[in-house]
Enzyme design. Structure first.
Site, PDB file in Angstrom:
ATOM      1  N   ASP A   1       3.951  13.649  -8.706  1.00  0.00           N
ATOM      2  CA  ASP A   1       5.211  14.139  -8.133  1.00  0.00           C
ATOM      3  C   ASP A   1       6.277  14.034  -9.192  1.00  0.00           C
ATOM      4  OD1 ASP A   1       4.458  14.615  -5.430  1.00  0.00           O
ATOM      5  OD2 ASP A   1       4.364  12.440  -5.148  1.00  0.00           O
TER       6      ASP A   1
ATOM      7  N   LYS B   1     -10.870  20.487  -5.168  1.00  0.00           N
ATOM      8  CA  LYS B   1     -10.979  19.461  -6.221  1.00  0.00           C
ATOM      9  C   LYS B   1     -12.435  19.032  -6.391  1.00  0.00           C
ATOM     10  CE  LYS B   1      -7.426  16.893  -4.350  1.00  0.00           C
ATOM     11  NZ  LYS B   1      -6.289  15.952  -4.298  1.00  0.00           N
TER      12      LYS B   1
ATOM     13  N   SER C   1     -12.296  -1.550  -5.318  1.00  0.00           N
ATOM     14  CA  SER C   1     -11.491  -1.373  -6.531  1.00  0.00           C
ATOM     15  C   SER C   1     -10.061  -1.835  -6.265  1.00  0.00           C
ATOM     16  CB  SER C   1     -11.519   0.102  -6.963  1.00  0.00           C
ATOM     17  OG  SER C   1     -11.303   0.949  -5.860  1.00  0.00           O
TER      18      SER C   1
ATOM     19  N   PHE D   1       8.986   3.676   1.831  1.00  0.00           N
ATOM     20  CA  PHE D   1       8.043   4.340   0.939  1.00  0.00           C
ATOM     21  C   PHE D   1       7.092   5.248   1.749  1.00  0.00           C
ATOM     22  CE2 PHE D   1       4.055   3.809  -1.709  1.00  0.00           C
ATOM     23  CZ  PHE D   1       4.489   4.613  -2.735  1.00  0.00           C
TER      24      PHE D   1
ATOM     25  N   LYS E   1       0.099  -7.741  -7.211  1.00  0.00           N
ATOM     26  CA  LYS E   1       0.132  -9.060  -6.570  1.00  0.00           C
ATOM     27  C   LYS E   1      -1.281  -9.356  -6.081  1.00  0.00           C
ATOM     28  CE  LYS E   1       4.762  -8.667  -4.458  1.00  0.00           C
ATOM     29  NZ  LYS E   1       5.572  -8.583  -5.541  1.00  0.00           N
TER      30      LYS E   1
ATOM     31  N   GLU F   1      -5.958  -1.417  -7.600  1.00  0.00           N
ATOM     32  CA  GLU F   1      -5.023  -0.583  -8.370  1.00  0.00           C
ATOM     33  C   GLU F   1      -3.799  -1.393  -8.814  1.00  0.00           C
ATOM     34  OE1 GLU F   1      -4.204   3.365  -6.754  1.00  0.00           O
ATOM     35  OE2 GLU F   1      -2.074   3.022  -7.134  1.00  0.00           O
TER      36      GLU F   1
ATOM     37  N   HIS G   1     -10.245   0.585  -1.561  1.00  0.00           N
ATOM     38  CA  HIS G   1      -9.450   0.603  -2.802  1.00  0.00           C
ATOM     39  C   HIS G   1      -8.110  -0.044  -2.446  1.00  0.00           C
ATOM     40  CE1 HIS G   1      -7.789   2.302  -6.586  1.00  0.00           C
ATOM     41  NE2 HIS G   1      -6.704   2.531  -5.883  1.00  0.00           N
TER      42      HIS G   1
HETATM   43  P1  FAD Z   1      -2.976  18.058  -5.101  1.00  0.00           P
HETATM   44  O1  FAD Z   1      -4.366  17.789  -4.718  1.00  0.00           O
HETATM   45  O2  FAD Z   1      -2.718  19.078  -6.140  1.00  0.00           O
HETATM   46  O3  FAD Z   1      -2.197  18.452  -3.747  1.00  0.00           O
HETATM   47  C1  FAD Z   1      -0.775  18.523  -3.709  1.00  0.00           C
HETATM   48  C2  FAD Z   1      -0.336  19.490  -2.609  1.00  0.00           C
HETATM   49  O4  FAD Z   1      -0.614  20.828  -2.989  1.00  0.00           O
HETATM   50  C3  FAD Z   1      -1.025  19.311  -1.269  1.00  0.00           C
HETATM   51  O5  FAD Z   1      -0.111  19.614  -0.253  1.00  0.00           O
HETATM   52  C4  FAD Z   1      -2.158  20.332  -1.293  1.00  0.00           C
HETATM   53  O6  FAD Z   1      -2.546  20.751   0.011  1.00  0.00           O
HETATM   54  C5  FAD Z   1      -1.527  21.454  -2.092  1.00  0.00           C
HETATM   55  N1  FAD Z   1      -2.522  22.172  -2.938  1.00  0.00           N
HETATM   56  C6  FAD Z   1      -3.482  21.607  -3.697  1.00  0.00           C
HETATM   57  N2  FAD Z   1      -4.184  22.540  -4.376  1.00  0.00           N
HETATM   58  C7  FAD Z   1      -3.635  23.737  -4.034  1.00  0.00           C
HETATM   59  C8  FAD Z   1      -3.918  25.070  -4.423  1.00  0.00           C
HETATM   60  N3  FAD Z   1      -4.884  25.343  -5.308  1.00  0.00           N
HETATM   61  N4  FAD Z   1      -3.158  26.055  -3.861  1.00  0.00           N
HETATM   62  C9  FAD Z   1      -2.155  25.772  -2.975  1.00  0.00           C
HETATM   63  N5  FAD Z   1      -1.847  24.511  -2.583  1.00  0.00           N
HETATM   64  C10 FAD Z   1      -2.570  23.500  -3.111  1.00  0.00           C
HETATM   65  N6  FAD Z   1       1.215   9.753  -8.322  1.00  0.00           N
HETATM   66  C11 FAD Z   1       1.602   9.508  -9.588  1.00  0.00           C
HETATM   67  O7  FAD Z   1       2.596  10.075 -10.055  1.00  0.00           O
HETATM   68  N7  FAD Z   1       0.913   8.628 -10.383  1.00  0.00           N
HETATM   69  C12 FAD Z   1      -0.202   7.985  -9.941  1.00  0.00           C
HETATM   70  O8  FAD Z   1      -0.799   7.205 -10.675  1.00  0.00           O
HETATM   71  C13 FAD Z   1      -0.645   8.231  -8.603  1.00  0.00           C
HETATM   72  N8  FAD Z   1      -1.765   7.661  -8.114  1.00  0.00           N
HETATM   73  C14 FAD Z   1      -2.213   7.984  -6.859  1.00  0.00           C
HETATM   74  C15 FAD Z   1      -3.429   7.465  -6.413  1.00  0.00           C
HETATM   75  C16 FAD Z   1      -3.920   7.789  -5.154  1.00  0.00           C
HETATM   76  C17 FAD Z   1      -5.247   7.229  -4.705  1.00  0.00           C
HETATM   77  C18 FAD Z   1      -3.158   8.643  -4.293  1.00  0.00           C
HETATM   78  C19 FAD Z   1      -3.660   8.973  -2.909  1.00  0.00           C
HETATM   79  C20 FAD Z   1      -1.968   9.170  -4.737  1.00  0.00           C
HETATM   80  C21 FAD Z   1      -1.476   8.865  -6.013  1.00  0.00           C
HETATM   81  N9  FAD Z   1      -0.296   9.412  -6.516  1.00  0.00           N
HETATM   82  C22 FAD Z   1       0.119   9.146  -7.801  1.00  0.00           C
HETATM   83  C23 FAD Z   1       0.537  10.281  -5.676  1.00  0.00           C
HETATM   84  C24 FAD Z   1       0.187  11.769  -5.871  1.00  0.00           C
HETATM   85  O9  FAD Z   1       0.458  12.165  -7.188  1.00  0.00           O
HETATM   86  C25 FAD Z   1       1.031  12.571  -4.888  1.00  0.00           C
HETATM   87  O10 FAD Z   1       0.609  12.330  -3.576  1.00  0.00           O
HETATM   88  C26 FAD Z   1       1.145  14.061  -5.183  1.00  0.00           C
HETATM   89  O11 FAD Z   1       2.154  14.605  -4.330  1.00  0.00           O
HETATM   90  C27 FAD Z   1      -0.125  14.852  -4.921  1.00  0.00           C
HETATM   91  O12 FAD Z   1      -1.084  14.620  -5.853  1.00  0.00           O
HETATM   92  P2  FAD Z   1      -2.571  15.211  -5.622  1.00  0.00           P
HETATM   93  O13 FAD Z   1      -3.342  14.917  -6.811  1.00  0.00           O
HETATM   94  O14 FAD Z   1      -3.087  14.768  -4.308  1.00  0.00           O
HETATM   95  O15 FAD Z   1      -2.196  16.773  -5.554  1.00  0.00           O
END
Ligand code: FAD
Length: 284
Positions: free
Chosen positions: A106, A162, A12, A213, A269, A14, A263
């Site tokens: 974030d 998740k 895939s 980054f 690019k 992105e 992915h």
């Molecule tokens: P989560 O899975 O919620 O985890 C975040 C943190 O909280 C972790 O430290 C985890 O250990 C902790 N945590 C999770 N669940 C719990 C719980 N129930 N209780 C206590 N602690 C918990 N960001 C964007 O803004 N837009 C995007 O389009 C985007 N695309 C991405 C695509 C990929 C493939 C990846 C790997 C990252 C992407 N990100 C994007 C970045 C991502 O949003 C950040 O890394 C963000 O900080 C964490 O998102 P997450 O969904 O992994 O969070």
């Protein structure tokens, strides 16, 4: 790696939603070019706090229509309400979107949270409760641990939440140390996590930008790699050539040991991604 070998490799690409019309035209060309590689899907990022909500939607629908490839919007929940997520899901359903990348996201610095979701597992649970099995849900995984996680085990347990909430597969944060991925998969297997966990691959275009980054998102640049890139100074051509070798060799190691696809974070690019693809002999 036994769990991962059971899944046929899926590839895939992105993209991020372009800000300008010129950027959008360029992305159309790139999507059409990468569509010839027959990936399983394209994905389009979502600005935290909903800042690219319309643009993400527009880009996903555009590239799906133009390139004829399944396209998955990213959806982040930080600072969102149930109502706003519900509206987005409904629109995607109406447009025949069947795959989502569900994230916490974030917040930009200075912005207050204040939404109805705290973590991505809550978003996955909500998507399932609202839309049943309509969407294939991808979530993020962190072989080198999420930067805010207190430790590796806690992050792994949160990753499992998740999957228990209904995620079908995962895409990892990028990394340059293949062992971090293999170690992560072994740890997942011990927790009986068994979904495809596809390595996220960041091609090297601009090393100084990548290094900055990476510090922020918790992806480690190995010392040997940093030192190698530093000796090229501002010579972008040598950085890209060396980066191409490094990333090709990383992808080879991952695929040889059974990673269920790749992915690519294309950064809109296509040149380097196409070169990696060619080096890997992935066809068609
Ligand atoms: P989560 O899975 O919620 O985890 C975040 C943190 O909280 C972790 O430290 C985890 O250990 C902790 N945590 C999770 N669940 C719990 C719980 N129930 N209780 C206590 N602690 C918990 N960001 C964007 O803004 N837009 C995007 O389009 C985007 N695309 C991405 C695509 C990929 C493939 C990846 C790997 C990252 C992407 N990100 C994007 C970045 C991502 O949003 C950040 O890394 C963000 O900080 C964490 O998102 P997450 O969904 O992994 O969070």
């Amino acid at each position: 790696m036994q769990s991962q070998k059971a899944y046929p490799p899926a590839y895939s690409f992105e993209f991020f939603p372009p800000k300008t019309d010129a950027g959008m035209i360029k992305l159309h060309r790139i999507a059409e070019e990468l569509a010839t590689l027959k990936p399983r899907f394209f994905s389009v990022t979502f600005g935290a706090g909903g800042s690219t909500r319309e643009k993400t939607m527009e880009t996903v629908l555009d590239i799906k229509r133009l390139a004829g490839i399944d396209a998955a919007p990213h959806l982040s929940c930080v600072s969102s309400t149930r109502e706003s997520i519900s509206e987005i899901l409904e629109t995607y359903q109406q447009h025949g979107i069947k795959r989502l990348v569900a994230l916490r996201g974030d917040l930009p610095s200075g912005m207050m949270a204040g939404g109805e979701f705290r973590y991505a597992n809550e978003l996955v649970e909500f998507i399932r409760s609202e839309t049943g099995d309509h969407f294939t849900i991808e979530v993020a995984a962190y072989p080198e641990s999420h930067p805010q996680a207190p430790h590796f085990e806690a992050d792994l347990k949160n990753f499992k939440r998740k999957i228990e909430a209904g995620a079908n597969s995962a895409i990892t944060q990028y990394f340059y140390n293949a062992d971090a991925y293999f170690h992560f998969i072994d740890a997942c297997e011990k927790l009986r996590i068994d979904i495809p966990i596809v390595p996220g691959i960041m091609p090297i275009n601009n090393f100084s930008q990548l290094a900055r980054f990476s510090d922020a998102c918790g992806a480690e640049i190995p010392r040997w790699m940093r030192k190698q890139m530093e000796c090229y100074g501002d010579d972008q051509a040598s950085i890209q050539a060396s980066g191409l070798d490094v990333v090709t060799s990383l992808c080879e190691k991952l695929l040889e040991r059974g990673a269920p696809g790749l992915h690519f974070y294309t950064m809109n690019k296509s040149e380097i991604v196409s070169a990696i693809w060619k080096n890997l002999n992935l066809g068609p």
